[in-house]
Design an enzyme around this catalytic site. Structure first.
Site, PDB file in Angstrom:
ATOM      1  N   ARG A  74       7.030  -5.565   3.184  1.00 19.13           N
ATOM      2  CA  ARG A  74       5.702  -6.136   2.972  1.00 19.13           C
ATOM      3  C   ARG A  74       5.492  -6.213   1.467  1.00 19.13           C
ATOM      4  O   ARG A  74       5.461  -5.193   0.775  1.00 19.13           O
ATOM      5  CB  ARG A  74       4.583  -5.306   3.605  1.00 19.13           C
ATOM      6  CG  ARG A  74       3.212  -5.924   3.262  1.00 19.13           C
ATOM      7  CD  ARG A  74       2.071  -5.424   4.103  1.00 19.13           C
ATOM      8  NE  ARG A  74       1.645  -4.078   3.759  1.00 19.13           N
ATOM      9  CZ  ARG A  74       0.527  -3.509   4.233  1.00 19.13           C
ATOM     10  NH1 ARG A  74      -0.252  -4.198   5.059  1.00 19.13           N
ATOM     11  NH2 ARG A  74       0.214  -2.275   3.911  1.00 19.13           N
ATOM     12  N   HIS A  81       0.802  -1.225   0.000  1.00 18.00           N
ATOM     13  CA  HIS A  81       0.000   0.000   0.000  1.00 18.00           C
ATOM     14  C   HIS A  81       0.835   1.276   0.000  1.00 18.00           C
ATOM     15  O   HIS A  81       0.302   2.370  -0.193  1.00 18.00           O
ATOM     16  CB  HIS A  81      -0.941   0.012   1.201  1.00 18.00           C
ATOM     17  CG  HIS A  81      -2.018  -1.023   1.132  1.00 18.00           C
ATOM     18  ND1 HIS A  81      -2.866  -1.138   0.065  1.00 18.00           N
ATOM     19  CD2 HIS A  81      -2.372  -2.010   2.000  1.00 18.00           C
ATOM     20  CE1 HIS A  81      -3.717  -2.138   0.271  1.00 18.00           C
ATOM     21  NE2 HIS A  81      -3.425  -2.694   1.438  1.00 18.00           N
ATOM     22  N   GLU A  93      -5.840 -11.299   8.495  1.00 15.07           N
ATOM     23  CA  GLU A  93      -6.723 -10.152   8.264  1.00 15.07           C
ATOM     24  C   GLU A  93      -8.005 -10.530   7.519  1.00 15.07           C
ATOM     25  O   GLU A  93      -8.663  -9.656   6.954  1.00 15.07           O
ATOM     26  CB  GLU A  93      -5.969  -9.052   7.504  1.00 15.07           C
ATOM     27  CG  GLU A  93      -5.193  -9.534   6.294  1.00 15.07           C
ATOM     28  CD  GLU A  93      -4.275  -8.464   5.702  1.00 15.07           C
ATOM     29  OE1 GLU A  93      -4.335  -7.311   6.152  1.00 15.07           O
ATOM     30  OE2 GLU A  93      -3.503  -8.807   4.785  1.00 15.07           O
TER      31      GLU A  93
END
Length: 253
Positions: free
Chosen positions: A71, A46, A147
């Protein structure tokens, strides 16, 4: 080999404090990494960081003696191996919902015979030492992000995967998956219980529980809750918060 500071923190019996890098600027990464973190994660999912920028950011992180993590965008073996070859000592992998997905993550992080990582440590020998390849399997960390509803349902199976070092809670996506607004510190009982369950089950399986937090205060609460890898907000929110507080202080005169 230069030690992994996150593993060193755990060996000392303390939680590791992780920074979260969003911006594709090596000088900003260097300044950010000098603030006392054990590790700094380059966010390629992101954040605004592409593959070339990630290399420069990890070089900047290394100048401060901090452990660089990445990530990745998804659980894609080639992307995981590329990030490791560029110098990451740990991978945080999003949306891991099954045992098979966790096994794929771990395999991509380990050389044969323990895994399927392809040989080609392009930036690692210079940065970490000539013994990198021999020590890499023990140094590199694999974190599966928890998640989704499926991840919660399959949590025990995920945590039982050999070689999985940690799980990392993505509170925003977890909240959305459970039918609530995205937030990193929800008071909804279902979310509170889910996060507590992840922490407790991870520790029972000998896996490190980690979590993203919106502030240092929340990160402190999570450490007290049993999390031993915490991120006290990301680079963008920390910068914005400090700037807003400084402006507010002046405006109050």
């Amino acid at each position: 080999m230069i030690p992994n500071k996150v593993r060193a923190a755990w060996a000392e019996g303390r939680a590791a404090v992780n920074g979260w890098l969003w911006f594709p600027d090596s000088f900003a990464a260097e300044i950010f990494s000098a603030q006392g973190f054990d590790s700094v994660t380059v966010d390629m999912q992101h954040g605004l960081i592409d593959r070339g920028d990630s290399v420069a950011c990890m070089q900047a992180i290394a100048t401060q003696g901090v452990t660089a993590l990445v990530r990745v965008q998804a659980n894609i073996p080639g992307d995981i191996m590329k990030a490791l070859d560029a110098g990451a000592l740990g991978i945080i992998c999003p949306m891991v919902s099954t045992r098979a997905e966790a096994e794929a993550l771990v395999s991509a992080c380990r050389y044969p015979p323990r895994g399927s990582r392809s040989f080609g440590p392009s930036a690692c020998i210079t940065r970490y030492g000539a013994d990198y390849v021999a020590e890499a399997d023990g140094a590199v960390m694999a974190f599966a992000m928890i998640e989704t509803r499926a991840a919660l349902a399959n949590l025990d199976e995920i945590l039982a995967v050999p070689g999985l070092d940690g799980v990392y809670v993505g509170p925003n996506d977890l909240a959305l998956a459970l039918g609530y607004p995205a937030t990193q510190d929800s008071s909804e009982p279902e979310i509170v219980d889910a996060i507590a369950t992840i922490a407790a089950k991870a520790k029972a399986h000998g896996v490190v529980p980690g979590i993203a937090c919106p502030s240092g205060a929340v990160a402190k609460k999570r450490v007290q809750q049993g999390f031993t890898f915490v991120t006290p907000a990301n680079q963008a929110s920390l910068m914005a918060g400090a700037a807003k507080a400084a402006v507010a202080e002046v405006r109050a005169v």
